[in-house]
Structure formats: structure tokens, C-alpha cells
Enzyme design. Structure first.
Site, mmCIF file in Angstrom:
data_model
loop_
_atom_site.group_PDB
_atom_site.id
_atom_site.type_symbol
_atom_site.label_atom_id
_atom_site.label_comp_id
_atom_site.label_asym_id
_atom_site.label_seq_id
_atom_site.Cartn_x
_atom_site.Cartn_y
_atom_site.Cartn_z
ATOM 1 C CD GLU A 59 -3.173 -1.070 1.947
ATOM 2 O OE1 GLU A 59 -2.962 -0.213 2.986
ATOM 3 O OE2 GLU A 59 -3.746 -1.873 1.802
ATOM 4 C CD GLU A 106 -3.374 -6.316 3.745
ATOM 5 O OE1 GLU A 106 -4.468 -5.752 4.371
ATOM 6 O OE2 GLU A 106 -2.185 -6.331 3.812
#
Ligand code: BGC
Length: 468
Positions: free
Chosen positions: A163, A374
Site C-alpha cells: 500500500e 488482503e
């Protein structure tokens, strides 16, 4: 849920990150990372990572859980400051820990998939300027090379950075994550250097072995207008460019999206940091890893207090919608459902958003392999008097998201794996330990692990997939 609709060979796994589970922050030569000091003063209800789920000492038990689950693959992350405590000098005890862990996973029939960096920058690297400085990307390249040489005989799937965009904005503009800087130009620099780190890491790993599968794990939120006002449609496209595509296009296409690159609030910051050849270095990936939790719903700032809009989104207080400064800077707010006692604000399940994400990625980039790196649901889980955690909501959540993947596959996408976040309850950064993401309950006072109902359900899904 119809797991049978997923392609043959589809992998089921779980994911964790070093800082969120390991604890043992000053054991065996580990150096401090940026979160250690940060959470001492900013942790939710005083929660910190000093012990976390004590995975550093209980790794064998956690590997046994993965084996019982039957997971095909486990996405773990290495702690950079355990491996290189001062940012430069390898720590043999830290390397030894990951050696043992990887060996045990393989012995248990679980394929390790290693994230090099999951938000836990060594404090020693932060002191030298952190992600706002180019040197950090170069240090990362060396760290990648070290781990590739040490673990590359056994680890074949690697994630470079986790991220990058959220880390850049939360750490350098929202002031929410360490180093808590508030400076939009530094946030842009941090993003660019995190992407450069991806590129340098990718090169180091592929040099070690061309057959390694290497890619990033990118936070992705399908982005829609909140109303049918044309201004919202325009803003939704702009926000998507500045969030989703600003971190993916450079990696896949070797360019920043125009709406980001040429935006008056971003162009001069990019001019200062992007050097000749950087985008060629950044471009390269074998797959797209995406972390999907919930979508983004974009509303023009000037409409945020409209009574009709406030009523439509159930917002009693319009200030609830205007949380993210980097979106506000673009004139937009992200409308999110409010928190209740059970839920963190914004975490309303929307499985169709996973189909939308995968389909959008496939439309934009063609037939690129996609891994869902995720996806998970924070709940206030508890063990009942019989010692059981009945987390039916999480079971429904996983089932619906697996169906959403199957739907995207039917529509032509190439999705290879699903990593549930997370294996065990862990430290949810600024939200501490209150909300739980694990398939396994952790009693943080005793560190006792109790597989939840969702663990048993997921194990059954995996067993059935193996027998197909
Ligand atoms: C991060 C994880 C985090 C999860 C839930 C992702 O943004 O990669 O570290 O725990 O979301 O918030």
C-alpha cells in the site's frame, strides 16, 4: 458460496504483517522501527506493538495453525529493522528467525509468500529522511537483495511494498501514521520513492532468480460518485486517478496518470523528484496484488452539508464525511458509513466492490494475473462461555467475497489467489487491539490462540477445493 466456481489451482491463504503480530521489539538485536515510539504516545487506549501477538516466540504454534487450516500459501512480512537494525548491518539472529519460519512453513505444506516491507520502516532509515528521500528506495533495494540471497532458495513469491499510496499520504500529509508529517509535496515524494523501491526490489529479486513471482500489494478501492451531480462524476474520476491509478499505472504502464501527473497540486512536487529513468525502473511486475476492504464514494466538498445528501448517507454530522485531507485538497470527501459499537467507521462490507475492482484492473491492463493479497472484516469478537468464537458475520463476509472473485473470473479476469486478512488477531495500527481481524482469536493477556468458527469454515472450503 460456490468455491467450485473458482479456477482450478486457485490458492487459498491468509496474510499477516510483521509489526502487527511479532512483538519482541527489542529482542535478538532488532532495531527500533518507526511505529515503536509513535504508538507509545498515539496508540488507541495505549495499545502498542511491544508484545502484539508475540508471534516472534509463538511462531511454531502459528505455523501449526496454518497447517491445520490447510492454507496453500501464507503471506507474511519480514521486519526490515529485525534484519537490518541500523539500516545497514545484517543481524544474523533476525535473518535466522525468518529462516526457521520459512522452513517450518514448507515442512507444514504451506507455501511462504513474503512481503519485504509492510509499513515498518527502521527508525535508523527514518532518521536519514525516510520515504521523502530517494536514498530510502536505494536502501530498500539492498535489503531486497539481502533477503533474496538468504531466502530465495525457498521463497518463490515475493511482494515488494504494501500500500505505497496510503502509506505516503497517511504518513506525510494526514499526519496520522509515522512520521506524522503534514506536507503534500513530501507525500508525493514519499509515494514516488516507495514506487521506486518497488522497482529496485523487483530488479534485485529477478536478478537473483528470473522465475520468482514478484509484485506489489496495492490498496484498491473502486471509486464512485455519491450523487448524480456531474461534479461528483468528475471528482470520482479525479480521485480514482490520484489514489488507485497513481500507484498502479507507474508499475504496470511506466507512467503516472495524466490527471495526477499534470494536476496543479501535484505537478511541481513530481518535477522535483522524478528523475530520468525512474519510471523505467518502477515499471515491472509479474502480477497485481490488491488489498480490498471497501469502496470509496466521492462527494464534492461543497455538497457535503446539503441536507438531502446528509440524509441519504445517514450522516447526522456532516463533518464526519470530510476526514481525508488529501481528498479535501482535491475538493472531495469520501462518504462513509458511521462507526457503531461493533464496527470501525467505514467498514461496511461491499463484496461487489471486489468484482468491480478486479474487472476494472483487467479492463485497464489486460490479462494481468491478480492476487487478492488482503481482504477482511474487523469485528469485536469474543469467546463465549463455551470457549467458542461464533463469527458468522466473518464467514458470510469471506463467502461473499470469494463469490465476488468467482464472478470476476467468469467475466474474464485471471485471479490466482485469495489471502484472508488475517490469520490471527493483531495490532490494527491506530485502532489497536479492540477490533479483531483474525480467523484465530488471540487473548492478548495470555496469548492463548482459539480458532474461530470462521477458521473451521475456511478450512472446510480449502479441503473441498483440494478434493476437486
Ligand atoms: C493493511 C493492513 C491492515 C489492514 C486493515 C491494510 O490497509 O495492509 O496492515 O491491518 O489493511 O486495516
Amino acid at each position: 458460496m460456490n468455491a467450485g466456481a473458482l479456477p482450478p489451482g486457485f490458492e487459498f491463504g491468509t496474510a499477516t504483517a510483521a509489526y502487527q503480530i511479532e512483538g519482541a521489539v527489542d529482542v535478538d538485536g532488532r532495531g527500533p522501527c518507526v511505529w515503536d515510539g509513535f504508538l507509545e504516545t498515539r496508540g488507541h487506549r495505549g495499545d502498542h506493538g511491544r508484545i502484539a501477538a508475540d508471534h516472534y516466540h509463538r511462531w511454531a504454534e502459528d505455523v501449526a495453525l496454518l497447517r491445520d487450516l490447510g492454507a496453500h500459501s501464507y503471506r507474511l512480512s519480514a521486519s526490515w529493522s529485525r534484519v537490518l537494525p541500523d539500516g545497514l548491518t545484517p543481524n544474523s539472529a533476525g535473518l535466522g528467525f525468518y529462516d526457521r519460519l520459512v522452513d517450518a512453513l514448507l515442512a507444514g505444506g504451506v507455501t511462504p509468500a513474503l512481503t519485504l516491507y509492510h509499513m515498518d520502516l527502521p527508525a535508523a532509515v527514518q532518521v536519514r529522511g525516510g520515504w521523502a528521500h530517494r536514498e530510502t528506495a536505494e536502501r530498500f533495494g539492498e535489503y531486497a537483495q539481502l533477503l533474496a540471497n538468504r531466502l530465495g532458495d525457498r521463497v518463490k513469491r515475493w511482494f515488494t511494498v504494501n500500500e505505497p499510496l496510503y502509506e505516503a499520504w497517511l504518513g506525510y500529509y494526514e499526519g496520522a501514521f509515522p512520521p506524522a508529517v503534514v506536507d503534500a509535496d513530501q507525500a508525493v515524494a514519499a509515494l514516488h520513492h516507495l514506487l521506486l523501491a518497488h522497482g529496485l526490489g523487483y530488479q534485485a529479486l529477478k536478478e537473483r532468480c528470473g522465475d520468482f513471482e514478484v509484485g506489489p500489494a496495492i490498496g484498491f478501492a473502486p471509486t464512485k460518485p455519491a450523487t448524480d451531480h456531474p461534479g461528483d462524476a468528475h471528482l470520482a474520476d479525479l480521485v480514482a486517478a490520484h489514489t488507485n491509478w497513481a500507484s498502479l499505472d507507474p508499475i504496470v504502464l511506466g507512467t503516472y496518470p495524466d490527471a495526477f501527473r499534470n494536476h496543479p497540486m501535484r505537478a511541481s512536487a513530481l518535477d522535483k523528484v522524478v528523475r530520468d529513468g525512474d519510471l523505467e525502473t518502477i515499471a515491472g511486475t509479474d502480477f497485481l496484488g490488491i488489498n480490498y476492504y471497501f469502496p470509496r464514494t466521492v462527494l464534492g466538498l461543497e455538497r457535503a452539508s446539503d441536507t438531502a445528501v446528509v440524509a441519504q448517507y445517514g450522516m447526522q454530522d456532516p463533518s464526519n464525511v470530510a476526514q481525508l485531507a488529501h481528498l479535501r485538497q482535491l475538493g472531495a470527501v469520501d462518504v462513509r458509513p458511521q462507526a457503531d459499537a461493533h464496527r470501525i467507521a467505514g467498514w461496511a462490507p461491499y463484496p461487489a466492490g471486489l468484482t468491480e475492482s478486479i474487472v476494472q484492473l483487467t479492463e485497464r491492463y489486460g490479462a494481468v494475473p491478480i492476487l487478492v493479497t488482503e481482504n477482511g472484516l474487523p469485528l469485536v469478537d469474543y469467546t463465549n462461555p463455551e470457549g467458542v468464537v461464533v463469527d458468522q458475520e466473518r464467514i458470510d463476509f469471506i463467502g461473499d467475497h470469494l463469490s465476488a472473485i468467482a464472478e470476476a473470473v467468469e467475466r474474464g479476469a485471471d485471479v490466482r489467489a485469495y489471502y484472508h486478512w488475517s490469520l490471527i488477531d493483531n495490532l490494527e495500527w491506530l485502532n489497536g487491539y479492540e477490533h479483531r481481524f483474525g480467523l484465530v482469536h488471540v487473548d492478548f493477556a495470555t496469548q492463548r490462540r482459539t480458532p474461530k468458527k470462521s477458521f473451521h469454515w475456511y478450512a472446510q472450503v480449502i479441503r473441498e477445493s483440494r478434493s476437486r
